[in-house]
Design an enzyme around this catalytic site. Structure first.
Site, short mmCIF file in Angstrom:
data_model
loop_
_atom_site.label_atom_id
_atom_site.label_comp_id
_atom_site.label_asym_id
_atom_site.label_seq_id
_atom_site.Cartn_x
_atom_site.Cartn_y
_atom_site.Cartn_z
N ASP A 15 -6.73 2.78 -2.27
CA ASP A 15 -8.14 2.99 -1.94
C ASP A 15 -8.22 3.81 -0.65
O ASP A 15 -8.91 4.82 -0.57
CB ASP A 15 -8.85 1.65 -1.75
CG ASP A 15 -8.65 0.73 -2.95
OD1 ASP A 15 -9.23 1.02 -4.00
OD2 ASP A 15 -7.88 -0.24 -2.81
N GLN A 278 0.68 9.68 6.10
CA GLN A 278 0.43 10.36 4.83
C GLN A 278 0.94 11.80 4.84
O GLN A 278 1.45 12.29 3.82
CB GLN A 278 -1.08 10.32 4.52
CG GLN A 278 -1.37 10.42 3.06
CD GLN A 278 -2.85 10.30 2.75
OE1 GLN A 278 -3.68 11.02 3.30
NE2 GLN A 278 -3.20 9.42 1.86
N ARG A 294 3.77 5.45 -7.80
CA ARG A 294 2.95 4.41 -8.42
C ARG A 294 1.46 4.70 -8.18
O ARG A 294 1.11 5.57 -7.39
CB ARG A 294 3.33 3.05 -7.85
CG ARG A 294 2.80 2.83 -6.45
CD ARG A 294 3.19 1.48 -5.87
NE ARG A 294 2.25 1.09 -4.84
CZ ARG A 294 2.45 0.11 -3.96
NH1 ARG A 294 3.58 -0.57 -3.99
NH2 ARG A 294 1.54 -0.19 -3.07
N GLY A 295 0.62 3.90 -8.82
CA GLY A 295 -0.82 3.93 -8.50
C GLY A 295 -1.50 5.23 -8.86
O GLY A 295 -1.40 5.71 -9.98
N GLU A 296 -2.19 5.80 -7.90
CA GLU A 296 -2.97 7.02 -8.17
C GLU A 296 -2.58 8.16 -7.24
O GLU A 296 -2.15 9.23 -7.67
CB GLU A 296 -4.47 6.69 -8.03
CG GLU A 296 -5.35 7.89 -8.21
CD GLU A 296 -6.82 7.53 -8.39
OE1 GLU A 296 -7.12 6.45 -8.94
OE2 GLU A 296 -7.67 8.34 -8.00
N ASP A 297 -2.73 7.92 -5.93
CA ASP A 297 -2.57 9.05 -5.01
C ASP A 297 -1.12 9.54 -4.93
O ASP A 297 -0.87 10.75 -4.94
CB ASP A 297 -3.08 8.66 -3.62
CG ASP A 297 -3.14 9.87 -2.71
OD1 ASP A 297 -3.87 10.82 -3.05
OD2 ASP A 297 -2.43 9.89 -1.69
N SER A 298 -0.17 8.62 -4.85
CA SER A 298 1.23 9.07 -4.77
C SER A 298 1.64 9.76 -6.07
O SER A 298 2.49 10.66 -6.07
CB SER A 298 2.17 7.90 -4.46
OG SER A 298 2.15 6.94 -5.48
#
Ligand code: TRH
Length: 400
Positions: A15, A278, A294-298
């Site tokens: 998030d 970041q 994983r997830g979204e941004d990475s």
């Protein structure tokens, strides 16, 4: 333009990761952003450039240090009283349906209200094209009479695109082996040309032990495995401890069955990394030959890195993540040779616990492998899409 961007931290880092990246990108393009967060602790490592100081107008401190971005406390937007001079900006972004504070929404009631945009999660599924841009009138509460619109990031021209800073590719292009070696050594990894690098950022249920056992059995001289802080480090250490234990057992025969390769543990070097800012996270992905994200941004950053990668999707209770994973694999590997696509899909599904983990990985060791080359082709195709911030600015200025 002035943007109010609201971020609620549910779990993990995504998030904040998406919101910080979006805010920074807007700031780099000359916009002013107030980033309202309910929990700013992640920023201590994700954006250490932010420093906090008392704010005359708001109750708590605000954070500055990134061009154009001011980090504000969500609680201040909740507690706005008549005495506060705060006026909502030109655009208000509600991320992932985080539900804006009532006191703030009430201030959006003005003859010409701000653009109110609900930024949604990323998916490659078909509904994204149908839903992107849809309006949603507000009927009740302090926002009655206002209208928000849904903004869906995505992978096709009919979606909102992907976050990609204007200078990203130019920075990526400077990352040759010399820069890579310097960066890795600065982070304690004694990389030499010819060594392989694997990066792992994963959830607690990833089959890290099976992967490490596989890598350890490889005859390749040196493989550096970089473990993200948190689950990857914990799982990597647990595996390492188990190997030490096995080696210490009296009268232990070599681990491998006849005909199978024996573990070359010395060739595998595990390195635990601290949480990196970041900006450094990209350098890490660019320095690895194979990325587990994983997830979204990475996951999006791995696409821009252009190296073979494996995506562990955020698991949802109702199991819909499996469809989401399939939708992305269909798109990303659409033009790949059938066998390569089948092999990489099997690995991704296995890594996500949606099938058995294959006994061997598709070849990834060098830029000449099919996986590396087709990854680069898919990456080039995706680069033709207009980035999210450019599209979002157009969305709020042209179609409002
Ligand atoms: O942390 P995540 O698993 O976040 C997830 C997903 O976003 C998911 O879709 C969402 O529903 C859930 O959170 C609540 O993975 P993600 O999205 O890749 O976010 C990680 C962020 O952390 C990303 O911006 C990269 C950043 N990062 C660093 O900056 N430095 C680091 O060292 C690491 C490991 C991550």
């Amino acid at each position: 333009m002035l943007w109010d961007l609201f971020c609620r931290v549910i779990d993990n880092f995504g998030d904040m990761g998406v919101c910080w990246r979006l805010a920074s990108d807007l700031g780099q393009r000359g916009h002013q952003v107030r980033l309202w967060v309910d929990d700013a602790r992640i920023l201590q490592w994700m954006a250490p450039q932010v420093s906090w100081s008392a704010d005359a107008d708001l109750g708590q401190q605000t954070g500055r240090g990134q061009a154009g971005v001011t980090v504000c406390h969500w609680a201040d937007a909740e507690a706005l009283s008549d005495a506060h001079p705060l006026v909502p900006g030109d655009v208000v972004i509600e991320t992932f349906g985080c539900h804006l504070p009532d006191a703030f929404v009430a201030r959006m009631q003005r003859p010409s209200p701000p653009q109110w945009v609900n930024l949604e999660y990323l998916s490659a599924e078909d509904y994204v094209e149908r839903s992107h841009g849809l309006p949603s009138p507000v009927w009740h509460g302090p926002g009655a009479g206002l209208r928000k619109r849904f903004y869906y990031p995505g992978f096709t021209p009919a979606t909102g695109g992907l976050l990609r800073e204007a200078d990203l590719l130019a920075r990526r292009a400077t990352w040759d082996d010399t820069v890579r070696q310097t960066w890795l050594r600065q982070h304690g990894i004694p990389w030499a040309p010819g060594d392989r690098v694997v990066y792992i950022f994963c959830y607690a249920n990833a089959p890290v032990d099976a992967l490490l056992t596989h890598l350890a059995a490889s005859p390749h001289p040196v493989t550096h495995v970089l473990l993200a802080h948190g689950h990857a480090t914990e799982l990597g250490h647990a595996w390492e401890k188990a190997q030490t234990h096995i080696a210490a057992l009296p009268h232990r025969e070599p681990q491998a069955a006849p005909g199978e390769p024996r573990a070359h543990l010395n060739a595998l070097r595990l390195h635990s990394l601290p949480a990196l800012p970041q900006a450094e996270f990209d350098h890490l992905l660019w320095s690895s030959d194979l990325n587990f994200v994983r997830g979204e941004d990475s996951a999006v950053r791995a696409l821009w890195a252009g190296r073979p990668h494996v995506w562990q999707i955020y698991e949802q209770d109702d199991g819909v993540h499996a469809d989401k994973l399939d939708a992305f694999m269909n798109r990303w590997m659409r033009d790949w040779p059938a066998q390569l696509s089948a092999d990489v899909r099997a690995l991704w599904r296995g890594w996500n616990g949606l099938g058995p983990l294959p006994a061997s990985l598709p070849a990834w060791q060098s830029p000449q492998t099919g996986w590396a080359q087709h990854t680069l082709d898919s990456h080039q195709t995706l680069l033709k899409q207009t980035d999210l911030v450019t599209q979002l600015i157009h969305f709020v200025t042209q179609t409002g």
